[in-house]
Design an enzyme around this catalytic site. Sequence first.
Site, PDB file in Angstrom:
ATOM      1  N   TRP A 176      -3.059  10.090  -0.156  1.00 50.48           N
ATOM      2  CA  TRP A 176      -2.862   8.701   0.257  1.00 50.48           C
ATOM      3  C   TRP A 176      -1.527   8.720   0.983  1.00 50.48           C
ATOM      4  O   TRP A 176      -0.466   8.884   0.368  1.00 50.48           O
ATOM      5  CB  TRP A 176      -2.803   7.790  -0.967  1.00 50.48           C
ATOM      6  CG  TRP A 176      -2.761   6.331  -0.619  1.00 50.48           C
ATOM      7  CD1 TRP A 176      -3.825   5.510  -0.380  1.00 50.48           C
ATOM      8  CD2 TRP A 176      -1.599   5.507  -0.479  1.00 50.48           C
ATOM      9  NE1 TRP A 176      -3.391   4.239  -0.091  1.00 50.48           N
ATOM     10  CE2 TRP A 176      -2.028   4.198  -0.142  1.00 50.48           C
ATOM     11  CE3 TRP A 176      -0.224   5.737  -0.584  1.00 50.48           C
ATOM     12  CZ2 TRP A 176      -1.145   3.140   0.073  1.00 50.48           C
ATOM     13  CZ3 TRP A 176       0.649   4.677  -0.366  1.00 50.48           C
ATOM     14  CH2 TRP A 176       0.189   3.400  -0.047  1.00 50.48           C
TER      15      TRP A 176
ATOM     16  N   ARG B 292      -7.609   8.233  -6.099  1.00 53.41           N
ATOM     17  CA  ARG B 292      -6.155   8.168  -5.989  1.00 53.41           C
ATOM     18  C   ARG B 292      -5.674   8.205  -4.540  1.00 53.41           C
ATOM     19  O   ARG B 292      -4.486   8.010  -4.263  1.00 53.41           O
ATOM     20  CB  ARG B 292      -5.518   9.334  -6.756  1.00 53.41           C
ATOM     21  CG  ARG B 292      -5.894   9.400  -8.201  1.00 53.41           C
ATOM     22  CD  ARG B 292      -5.240  10.577  -8.859  1.00 53.41           C
ATOM     23  NE  ARG B 292      -3.811  10.410  -8.907  1.00 53.41           N
ATOM     24  CZ  ARG B 292      -3.152   9.770  -9.859  1.00 53.41           C
ATOM     25  NH1 ARG B 292      -3.809   9.240 -10.865  1.00 53.41           N
ATOM     26  NH2 ARG B 292      -1.857   9.669  -9.820  1.00 53.41           N
TER      27      ARG B 292
ATOM     28  N   LYS C  89     -10.001  -9.896  -5.164  1.00 55.06           N
ATOM     29  CA  LYS C  89     -11.203  -9.063  -5.173  1.00 55.06           C
ATOM     30  C   LYS C  89     -11.876  -9.105  -3.798  1.00 55.06           C
ATOM     31  O   LYS C  89     -12.253  -8.084  -3.250  1.00 55.06           O
ATOM     32  CB  LYS C  89     -12.226  -9.550  -6.217  1.00 55.06           C
ATOM     33  CG  LYS C  89     -11.952  -9.190  -7.654  1.00 55.06           C
ATOM     34  CD  LYS C  89     -12.295  -7.779  -8.046  1.00 55.06           C
ATOM     35  CE  LYS C  89     -11.175  -6.810  -7.938  1.00 55.06           C
ATOM     36  NZ  LYS C  89      -9.994  -6.936  -8.733  1.00 55.06           N
TER      37      LYS C  89
ATOM     38  N   HIS D 211      -0.234 -29.823   0.788  1.00 55.27           N
ATOM     39  CA  HIS D 211       1.148 -29.583   1.207  1.00 55.27           C
ATOM     40  C   HIS D 211       1.204 -28.543   2.321  1.00 55.27           C
ATOM     41  O   HIS D 211       2.236 -27.908   2.516  1.00 55.27           O
ATOM     42  CB  HIS D 211       1.989 -29.176   0.001  1.00 55.27           C
ATOM     43  CG  HIS D 211       2.032 -30.249  -1.038  1.00 55.27           C
ATOM     44  ND1 HIS D 211       2.760 -31.407  -0.866  1.00 55.27           N
ATOM     45  CD2 HIS D 211       1.361 -30.393  -2.203  1.00 55.27           C
ATOM     46  CE1 HIS D 211       2.565 -32.196  -1.917  1.00 55.27           C
ATOM     47  NE2 HIS D 211       1.709 -31.605  -2.739  1.00 55.27           N
TER      48      HIS D 211
ATOM     49  N   GLU E 122      -7.317 -13.994  -8.729  1.00 57.87           N
ATOM     50  CA  GLU E 122      -8.059 -12.739  -8.880  1.00 57.87           C
ATOM     51  C   GLU E 122      -9.321 -12.740  -8.003  1.00 57.87           C
ATOM     52  O   GLU E 122      -9.646 -11.734  -7.371  1.00 57.87           O
ATOM     53  CB  GLU E 122      -8.405 -12.515 -10.361  1.00 57.87           C
ATOM     54  CG  GLU E 122      -9.235 -11.281 -10.660  1.00 57.87           C
ATOM     55  CD  GLU E 122      -8.575  -9.964 -10.278  1.00 57.87           C
ATOM     56  OE1 GLU E 122      -7.391  -9.959  -9.886  1.00 57.87           O
ATOM     57  OE2 GLU E 122      -9.269  -8.936 -10.343  1.00 57.87           O
TER      58      GLU E 122
ATOM     59  N   CYS F 160      -2.418   9.846  -4.340  1.00 57.13           N
ATOM     60  CA  CYS F 160      -2.610  11.278  -4.192  1.00 57.13           C
ATOM     61  C   CYS F 160      -3.082  11.874  -5.519  1.00 57.13           C
ATOM     62  O   CYS F 160      -2.668  11.445  -6.590  1.00 57.13           O
ATOM     63  CB  CYS F 160      -1.373  12.033  -3.750  1.00 57.13           C
ATOM     64  SG  CYS F 160      -0.699  11.467  -2.198  1.00 57.13           S
TER      65      CYS F 160
ATOM     66  N   LYS G  42      -6.084   3.888  -6.200  1.00 58.90           N
ATOM     67  CA  LYS G  42      -6.215   3.301  -7.541  1.00 58.90           C
ATOM     68  C   LYS G  42      -4.882   3.232  -8.286  1.00 58.90           C
ATOM     69  O   LYS G  42      -4.581   2.256  -8.935  1.00 58.90           O
ATOM     70  CB  LYS G  42      -7.213   4.147  -8.332  1.00 58.90           C
ATOM     71  CG  LYS G  42      -7.485   3.644  -9.729  1.00 58.90           C
ATOM     72  CD  LYS G  42      -8.474   2.524  -9.696  1.00 58.90           C
ATOM     73  CE  LYS G  42      -8.736   1.932 -11.065  1.00 58.90           C
ATOM     74  NZ  LYS G  42      -9.184   0.538 -10.928  1.00 58.90           N
TER      75      LYS G  42
ATOM     76  N   GLU H 141      -9.686  -7.374  -0.904  1.00 54.34           N
ATOM     77  CA  GLU H 141      -9.443  -5.929  -0.980  1.00 54.34           C
ATOM     78  C   GLU H 141     -10.694  -5.106  -0.694  1.00 54.34           C
ATOM     79  O   GLU H 141     -10.586  -4.010  -0.155  1.00 54.34           O
ATOM     80  CB  GLU H 141      -8.803  -5.523  -2.303  1.00 54.34           C
ATOM     81  CG  GLU H 141      -9.687  -5.611  -3.513  1.00 54.34           C
ATOM     82  CD  GLU H 141      -8.978  -5.180  -4.800  1.00 54.34           C
ATOM     83  OE1 GLU H 141      -8.172  -4.250  -4.754  1.00 54.34           O
ATOM     84  OE2 GLU H 141      -9.260  -5.775  -5.844  1.00 54.34           O
TER      85      GLU H 141
ATOM     86  N   ASN I  37       2.317  14.938  -5.462  1.00 54.63           N
ATOM     87  CA  ASN I  37       2.025  13.501  -5.594  1.00 54.63           C
ATOM     88  C   ASN I  37       3.347  12.829  -5.926  1.00 54.63           C
ATOM     89  O   ASN I  37       4.019  13.229  -6.875  1.00 54.63           O
ATOM     90  CB  ASN I  37       1.007  13.288  -6.718  1.00 54.63           C
ATOM     91  CG  ASN I  37       0.875  11.826  -7.111  1.00 54.63           C
ATOM     92  OD1 ASN I  37       1.074  10.944  -6.281  1.00 54.63           O
ATOM     93  ND2 ASN I  37       0.552  11.573  -8.361  1.00 54.63           N
ATOM     94  N   GLY I  38       3.736  11.829  -5.146  1.00 52.95           N
ATOM     95  CA  GLY I  38       5.001  11.135  -5.377  1.00 52.95           C
ATOM     96  C   GLY I  38       5.773  11.002  -4.076  1.00 52.95           C
ATOM     97  O   GLY I  38       5.197  11.163  -2.995  1.00 52.95           O
TER      98      GLY I  38
HETATM   99  C1  F6R Z   1      -6.911  -4.745  -7.725  1.00 53.14           C
HETATM  100  C2  F6R Z   1      -6.215  -3.717  -8.483  1.00 53.14           C
HETATM  101  C3  F6R Z   1      -4.745  -3.665  -8.390  1.00 53.14           C
HETATM  102  C4  F6R Z   1      -4.126  -3.244  -9.735  1.00 53.14           C
HETATM  103  C5  F6R Z   1      -2.615  -3.021  -9.564  1.00 53.14           C
HETATM  104  C6  F6R Z   1      -1.953  -2.624 -10.865  1.00 53.14           C
HETATM  105  O1  F6R Z   1      -8.284  -4.683  -7.916  1.00 53.14           O
HETATM  106  O2  F6R Z   1      -6.815  -2.913  -9.139  1.00 53.14           O
HETATM  107  O3  F6R Z   1      -4.204  -4.876  -7.958  1.00 53.14           O
HETATM  108  O4  F6R Z   1      -4.384  -4.227 -10.692  1.00 53.14           O
HETATM  109  O5  F6R Z   1      -2.400  -2.025  -8.603  1.00 53.14           O
HETATM  110  O6  F6R Z   1      -2.459  -1.405 -11.319  1.00 53.14           O
HETATM  111  P1  F6R Z   1      -2.266  -0.974 -12.828  1.00 53.14           P
HETATM  112  O7  F6R Z   1      -3.007  -1.947 -13.674  1.00 53.14           O
HETATM  113  O8  F6R Z   1      -2.821   0.412 -12.903  1.00 53.14           O
HETATM  114  O9  F6R Z   1      -0.793  -1.028 -13.121  1.00 53.14           O
END
Ligand code: F6R
Length: 608
Positions: A75, A27, A485, A504, A481, A2, A603, A488, A101-102
């Site tokens: 969100w 956000r 990527k 396994h 990773e 949010c 984000k 997501e 937000n929260g």
């Molecule tokens: C994936 C991604 C998330 C963040 C995770 C931690 O592309 O961006 O997995 O890495 O939410 O976020 P931060 O680094 O802001 O604590």
Amino acid sequence: MCGIVGYVGNSQAAPILLDGLSKLEYRGYDSAGIAVYDGEKIHAQKACGRLKVLSELTHDGATMPGTAGIGHTRWATHGAPTGSNAHPHFNQDESIAVVHNGIIENYQKLKKYLEGKGFQFVSDTDTEVVAHLLDYYYKEDPMEAILRVMNRVEGSYALGIMFKSHPGVLYAVRKDSPLIVGHGGDGNLIASDVPAVLKYTRNVYFIQNEEIAVLSGESISFYNVDGEEIAKEPSTIDWDINAAEKGGYEHFMLKEMYEQPQTVRDTLSPRIKGGMVDIEELGMSDEEIRGIGRLHIIACGSAYHTGMTAKYIFEGMARIPVDVDLASEFRYRNPILAENDLVIIISQSGETADSLAALREAKSRGIKTLGIVNVVGSSIAREADKVMYTWAGPEIAVATTKAYSAQLIAEYLLAIKFAQVRGEITEQQVVSYLKDLQKLPEQIEMLLSNKGKIQHFANRYISAKDVFFVGRGIDYAISLEGSLKLKEISYIHSEAYAAGELKHGTISLIEEGTLVASVLTQEELYKKTISNIVELKSRGAFVLAVTNTGNTEIEKAADYVIYIPQTNRWFTNSLAIIPLQLFSYYVAVGKGCDVDKPRNLAKSVTVE
Ligand code: F6R
């Protein structure tokens, strides 16, 4: 999670609110709303879906007169993303408007209490209790009502509040959710994050937990939890305003991938002095470094994946034992921590709720903490005992790329420094490692310039059902990773496995044509992983290999090979991840996905 904004001043508020929300859409983006006081009434407009729906509805804000207002991009946590659950929320006679937000954790108890007093609720949100609770406590003084609400609500909040009876004034308060105040020439603003105010001002106040800000067009004042006025110094933000714009790229994600060489340079260069690693900013004496018993690296998502890589390096190079934990696990598992341990929290946003809680857990046990953080002045940066900034600048795409690369650099530097101070490596080795690190930006540029080949390959996989990523050691961390990527942003199911683990269980999922992306950058493990590739191929897998230039042996086993330039074995993640990022990006683009704003994600994950 949010985004909130507020504006009060001489200009029409609605277009400014919409513009601010457009910078905060990363956000959350399942609904949006704004409320503006027009001299008689607080008018609200809300819309489900992306912000552009709200912008169209209000003709970019033109249809909403008034010079004071608040806005929100959501969100969803409590209640589906519907019009009635979109913020702002109101009390019954619509004289108090709130954006939040929260999460108000005790909202059900409060809702029941308020319903018992005759208050009627129109949404399923936790936020609506704040509007009614303010109404319940409000007599004549908004500040008094806010302080009483702060005493009753549990959880996290950044709130923007307007009272019809106090036109031309905005109230803002926060606890464990980010909130800043911008001091503009033409009016004052509140926002969840700096990019929302950059167009109007570079003078920003960071509100601390349980502080209240009161804004009019001409003044800004701050109060503590006892209602006493407190003094605050503004900070000047020196970000390039274009950093938060797409600058001709189709997506922020692509732009941010292309910013990686610069990000690596910016994170690295200031910390190399006289050919050695200089991290004096941390104020850690050699004695302190030598005294570290164990490292606990704690993070979420991609940041956790950089921690996985760092474990191999801290243990291999500096011979310090390392535990790597997901923050959401660490905080509740009653971890065993010793007095001389160091807890390292890694976070781009510096606001991730679980990472922040893990930091507080470590601090409450008297353990030293170090934050590797991108957002200056964020909660983790402020609360950690020591902070090392990753100079990646604002990262807007939900899927991280450049902040991930910067985190790796910060971790390499720490590992080299710790290894040298603890006598595990010589000065000559340090010089050689740093030389390799300084070559990374150019090598990343080279890999990015090869995007055509990867795009071509990615186009063949836009209808893949499952993709597997495999590797050993650091290559396993890279695979984690690469897999995240892909899933997501392209919504293709994907998993990462330590290559030795496949037989396994997981190998039973391999069918004719299943794509397996294998990473082979660790020379001492090539042969082992090649054996796993052969096993996969004989079950029908199509194998993509990412490996070091010169490892031509792979061509006999894999179907498609991408070579990365030579670097030291500890730093290969910084190079091998580039083709995997590009692959995910082009698969997602090929599928027509909203790359920068993938479904269900946001984000900054400020709820646990
Ligand atoms: C994936 C991604 C998330 C963040 C995770 C931690 O592309 O961006 O997995 O890495 O939410 O976020 P931060 O680094 O802001 O604590």
